[in-house]
Enzyme design. Structure first.
Site, short mmCIF file in Angstrom:
data_model
loop_
_atom_site.label_atom_id
_atom_site.label_comp_id
_atom_site.label_asym_id
_atom_site.label_seq_id
_atom_site.Cartn_x
_atom_site.Cartn_y
_atom_site.Cartn_z
N ARG A 100 0.85 -1.21 0.00
CA ARG A 100 0.00 0.00 0.00
C ARG A 100 0.88 1.25 0.00
O ARG A 100 1.71 1.43 0.89
CB ARG A 100 -0.91 0.00 1.22
CG ARG A 100 -1.77 1.25 1.29
CD ARG A 100 -2.58 1.32 2.57
NE ARG A 100 -3.70 0.41 2.58
CZ ARG A 100 -4.41 0.12 3.67
NH1 ARG A 100 -4.08 0.65 4.84
NH2 ARG A 100 -5.43 -0.70 3.59
N ARG A 124 -4.35 3.89 17.37
CA ARG A 124 -5.16 3.26 16.32
C ARG A 124 -4.87 3.96 15.01
O ARG A 124 -4.12 4.95 14.97
CB ARG A 124 -6.64 3.44 16.71
CG ARG A 124 -7.65 2.49 16.05
CD ARG A 124 -7.43 1.08 16.48
NE ARG A 124 -8.57 0.24 16.16
CZ ARG A 124 -8.70 -0.53 15.08
NH1 ARG A 124 -7.77 -0.53 14.16
NH2 ARG A 124 -9.76 -1.30 14.91
N LYS A 125 -5.48 3.47 13.93
CA LYS A 125 -5.34 4.16 12.64
C LYS A 125 -5.87 5.58 12.74
O LYS A 125 -6.65 5.91 13.65
CB LYS A 125 -6.07 3.39 11.55
CG LYS A 125 -7.58 3.50 11.64
CD LYS A 125 -8.31 2.68 10.59
CE LYS A 125 -8.13 3.22 9.19
NZ LYS A 125 -9.14 2.62 8.24
N CYS A 161 -14.64 -0.36 4.72
CA CYS A 161 -13.62 0.28 3.87
C CYS A 161 -14.24 0.84 2.59
O CYS A 161 -13.73 1.81 2.03
CB CYS A 161 -12.54 -0.71 3.50
SG CYS A 161 -11.77 -1.49 4.93
N GLY A 162 -15.31 0.22 2.11
CA GLY A 162 -15.98 0.69 0.88
C GLY A 162 -17.02 1.75 1.16
O GLY A 162 -17.75 2.14 0.26
N GLY A 203 -17.08 -5.50 2.11
CA GLY A 203 -17.18 -6.93 2.39
C GLY A 203 -17.44 -7.32 3.82
O GLY A 203 -17.75 -8.47 4.11
FE1 SRM Z 1 -9.79 -0.44 5.40
C1 SRM Z 1 -8.68 -2.77 7.59
C2 SRM Z 1 -8.61 -2.21 2.83
C3 SRM Z 1 -10.18 2.26 3.40
C4 SRM Z 1 -11.78 0.96 7.77
N1 SRM Z 1 -8.76 -2.17 5.25
C5 SRM Z 1 -8.36 -2.97 6.28
C6 SRM Z 1 -7.43 -4.07 5.80
C7 SRM Z 1 -6.03 -3.57 5.97
C8 SRM Z 1 -7.64 -5.39 6.56
C9 SRM Z 1 -6.63 -6.44 6.15
O1 SRM Z 1 -5.53 -6.47 6.71
O2 SRM Z 1 -6.95 -7.23 5.29
C10 SRM Z 1 -7.87 -4.15 4.30
C11 SRM Z 1 -6.82 -4.60 3.32
C12 SRM Z 1 -7.46 -5.47 2.27
C13 SRM Z 1 -6.66 -5.54 1.01
O3 SRM Z 1 -5.93 -6.53 0.81
O4 SRM Z 1 -6.79 -4.64 0.19
C14 SRM Z 1 -8.43 -2.77 4.08
N2 SRM Z 1 -9.34 -0.02 3.50
C15 SRM Z 1 -8.97 -0.91 2.57
C16 SRM Z 1 -9.01 -0.31 1.18
C17 SRM Z 1 -7.95 -0.88 0.24
C18 SRM Z 1 -10.41 -0.53 0.58
C19 SRM Z 1 -10.48 -0.28 -0.90
O5 SRM Z 1 -10.69 -1.25 -1.64
O6 SRM Z 1 -10.31 0.86 -1.32
C20 SRM Z 1 -8.85 1.18 1.54
C21 SRM Z 1 -7.42 1.60 1.64
C22 SRM Z 1 -7.28 3.07 1.89
C23 SRM Z 1 -5.86 3.55 1.83
O7 SRM Z 1 -5.39 3.82 0.72
O8 SRM Z 1 -5.22 3.65 2.89
C24 SRM Z 1 -9.50 1.18 2.92
N3 SRM Z 1 -10.73 1.33 5.59
C25 SRM Z 1 -10.87 2.27 4.61
C26 SRM Z 1 -11.87 3.23 4.99
C27 SRM Z 1 -12.41 4.37 4.12
C28 SRM Z 1 -11.77 5.68 4.32
O9 SRM Z 1 -10.70 5.81 4.90
O10 SRM Z 1 -12.41 6.64 3.86
C29 SRM Z 1 -12.33 2.85 6.24
C30 SRM Z 1 -13.46 3.52 7.06
C31 SRM Z 1 -13.06 4.86 7.57
C32 SRM Z 1 -12.27 4.83 8.84
O11 SRM Z 1 -11.21 4.20 8.88
O12 SRM Z 1 -12.71 5.46 9.80
C33 SRM Z 1 -11.61 1.66 6.61
N4 SRM Z 1 -10.14 -0.81 7.36
C34 SRM Z 1 -11.05 -0.16 8.14
C35 SRM Z 1 -11.12 -0.80 9.42
C36 SRM Z 1 -12.01 -0.38 10.61
C37 SRM Z 1 -11.31 0.66 11.43
C38 SRM Z 1 -11.80 0.76 12.85
O13 SRM Z 1 -11.58 1.82 13.47
O14 SRM Z 1 -12.36 -0.20 13.39
C39 SRM Z 1 -10.23 -1.89 9.36
C40 SRM Z 1 -9.92 -2.91 10.49
C41 SRM Z 1 -9.02 -2.37 11.52
O15 SRM Z 1 -8.38 -1.34 11.37
O16 SRM Z 1 -8.97 -3.03 12.56
C42 SRM Z 1 -9.64 -1.87 8.06
FE1 SF4 Z 2 -13.79 -5.66 5.29
FE2 SF4 Z 2 -12.18 -3.68 4.53
FE3 SF4 Z 2 -11.60 -6.20 3.93
FE4 SF4 Z 2 -13.60 -4.94 2.69
S1 SF4 Z 2 -11.39 -4.47 2.55
S2 SF4 Z 2 -13.67 -7.00 3.48
S3 SF4 Z 2 -14.46 -3.76 4.38
S4 SF4 Z 2 -11.66 -5.26 5.97
#
Ligand code: SRM
Ligand code: SF4
Length: 519
Positions: free
Chosen positions: A71, A185-186, A450-451, A445
């Site tokens: 990333r 946290r993030k 994240c979506g 998903g």
């Molecule tokens: Fe996300 C965790 C993908 C935007 C909330 N997110 C993850 C992980 C890293 C989990 C994992 O290890 O598998 C996912 C990686 C999957 C992969 O292989 O791609 C993942 N998040 C994504 C992406 C790629 C979704 C996408 O297809 O676009 C986005 C990457 C953004 C970037 O460039 O950095 C992505 N994630 C978001 C957003 C949207 C945003 O930022 O506008 C959110 C909700 C907003 C927020 O964070 O407040 C989001 N992701 C989460 C969370 C829940 C956070 C929480 O506070 O609980 C997790 C799980 C965690 O952090 O424990 C998570």
């Molecule tokens: Fe869940 Fe984020 Fe993975 Fe999508 S990319 S399945 S919302 S953790």
């Protein structure tokens, strides 16, 4: 110290992530990468492999062991043709495993990458001005800003310099920064400079929204500051007003540093589900939080401007041809279905940017791509190019605003497959129905969101369902998400709808709520 037996001290029990960070900071693996690459991923300590490597943007994928996700960071979603080509060459090395995704934070993720190649990839990054540092886990994510900063005709503040300065402060000019490598946290930051909220700033931990100081056009332009927006599996909230206005200068960097310091030093590190910034703001109370930020800055904050400068106009999706503020130049938004593409596409985008523009490429939070700086005289030839036929500039109304998270193909958290279903459903519905206005459909998903299904007209959140007595993939359906000036989060309106029934269910919703008619 003698503690009175009447005083019961409430000591927070640290969560397991905090324990491993205390043992060794995530960023420490930067110095061990060469060793990891030489020993091979199977021999790397499990916590380093699946946890700490995320501090370098390297994500071990349980579903494809040995094939990592990388990333990046793309401030404002801006990159160059040279950078795109470097990334394409990396992805190309991995044959069928190599591909890339534009993310919902206008960023890029590469797939299929091998750990043994990381040191040489990072060497190439260094020369190309690319970085993936601190892009995962308890770090600040890619900092978003208007994808048309510096070129939009109606822009108020070109945020590119500020976004870059904030990234430099947080990452120590991309070298890695131990000051901010152990947050509770993030953390998400968005800096909007246009008259529309083009980046869903309201769902960020810190959001800067353009505002004239006295609320009157012509007074000093700066930003109102919002804090605490976030999505998580147990709670989703829009950011709230900090009651602070900052000028569009280095004060933006200072207030980000101050808020991060308060969050790092005072944020909870116990129950991981309650460690985002909003929980700290609530536990301190907003006035005390604001005072702590002022104390960190060493000066008082000005109160918020009475109104922000976001207009009522509908939020653009940036697709199609748009005149820039620079006379005679245009930016053209191209639709990249669910943000997914391959090395050959990346090479083509790089070529288009060089042949028709000035080599620049922009990414949007809707997972699409913009080629800016195309002269009027070159537009006709640009529109004849094969990639413009493949990545349409005017996709039809039910297809153009589909966004999707990674889903079960690569993400371990996923309860359903998302990207392919999202595309297939939109195409099917598009073949059946006509609508006058595009409908924003977001897929995610699992409850991590994240979506961003809560910002969509129709949002789909993966869950487990049952049909005819059998377990089936399903979605909770969200509706009512509004974006722009009056942004509001959508609410769940249906639970556990089996994915196989979605064509009928969504067609019904489109007819009932969005005026869709049969073709
Ligand atoms: Fe996300 C965790 C993908 C935007 C909330 N997110 C993850 C992980 C890293 C989990 C994992 O290890 O598998 C996912 C990686 C999957 C992969 O292989 O791609 C993942 N998040 C994504 C992406 C790629 C979704 C996408 O297809 O676009 C986005 C990457 C953004 C970037 O460039 O950095 C992505 N994630 C978001 C957003 C949207 C945003 O930022 O506008 C959110 C909700 C907003 C927020 O964070 O407040 C989001 N992701 C989460 C969370 C829940 C956070 C929480 O506070 O609980 C997790 C799980 C965690 O952090 O424990 C998570
Ligand atoms: Fe869940 Fe984020 Fe993975 Fe999508 S990319 S399945 S919302 S953790």
């Amino acid at each position: 110290m003698v503690t009175s037996p009447n005083v019961i001290e409430k000591v927070e029990k640290k969560n397991k992530f905090e324990k491993y960070k205390d043992e060794k900071d995530g960023l420490a693996v930067k110095d061990e990468l060469l060793q990891f690459a030489e020993m091979g991923w199977e021999a790397v300590d499990k916590t380093d492999l699946t946890g700490r490597l995320k501090w370098l943007g390297i994500f071990y994928r349980d579903l494809t062991p040995g094939k990592f996700m990388l990333r990046l960071r793309m401030p404002n979603g801006v990159l160059s043709s040279h950078k795109m080509r470097v990334l394409a060459e990396i992805v190309q090395c991995y044959g069928d495993d190599g591909c890339a995704d534009i993310t919902t934070r206008q960023n890029l993720q590469l797939r299929g990458v091998r750990l043994e190649d990381m040191p040489s990839i990072f060497e190439r990054f260094k020369h190309a001005g690319l970085t993936s540092i601190q892009s995962g886990m308890d770090n600040v994510r890619n900092i978003t800003g208007s994808p048309v900063a510096g070129i939009a005709a109606n822009e108020l503040i070109d945020t590119q310099g500020l976004v870059r300065k904030v990234q430099d402060m947080i990452t120590n000019n991309d070298q890695g920064n131990y000051e901010f490598s152990n947050l509770p946290r993030k953390f998400n930051i968005a800096i909007e400079g246009s008259r529309e909220d083009s980046i869903h700033s309201e769902i960020n931990d810190i959001a800067f929204i353009p505002a004239f100081k006295d609320g009157i056009e012509g007074s000093q332009i700066g930003f109102n500051v919002l804090v605490g927006g976030f999505f998580s599996a147990i709670r989703c909230d829009s950011a709230i007003a900090l009651d602070a206005w900052v000028p569009a200068d280095d004060t933006v960097v200072d207030i980000c540093r101050a808020i991060l310091n308060v969050f790092r030093d005072q944020g909870a590190r116990g129950n991981r589900q309650k460690t985002r910034l909003m929980w700290l703001i609530e536990s301190m109370g907003l006035p005390a939080f604001r005072a702590a930020v002022e104390a960190e800055m060493g000066k008082p904050l000005a109160p918020a401007a009475p109104e922000d400068a976001i207009t009522d106009e509908a939020k653009s999706d940036h697709l199609g041809i748009h005149p820039q503020k620079q006379p005679g130049l245009n930016y053209v938004g191209m639709h990249v279905p669910v943000g997914h593409f391959y090395a050959e596409d990346m090479f083509e985008f790089a070529r288009l940017a060089e042949v028709y523009g000035n080599g620049e490429i922009r990414l949007t939070v809707e997972q699409n791509l913009i080629i800016p700086n195309i002269p009027d005289s070159r537009l006709a030839a640009f529109l004849q190019e094969p990639p413009v036929q493949k990545f349409s500039i005017e996709p039809s109304a039910l297809v153009r605003r589909v966004v999707s998270c990674t889903g079960s193909r690569f993400c371990n958290f996923a309860l359903i497959e998302t990207k392919q279903q999202a595309e297939a459903l939109a195409e099917k519905l598009d073949s059946l129905l006509s609508v006058t206005e595009p409908v924003r459909m977001h897929w995610t998903g699992c409850p991590n969101s994240c979506g961003q299904p809560q910002v969509a007209d129709i949002g789909f959140l993966g869950t487990k369902g049952r049909k005819d007595g059998k377990a089936v993939p399903a979605v909770d359906i969200y509706m009512g998400g509004k974006v722009g000036k009056h942004a509001q989060l959508g609410e769940r309106v249906m639970k556990a709808v089996p994915c196989e029934d979605l064509e009928e269910v969504v067609a019904g919703l489109l007819q009932e709520k969005f005026g869709a008619v049969a073709k």
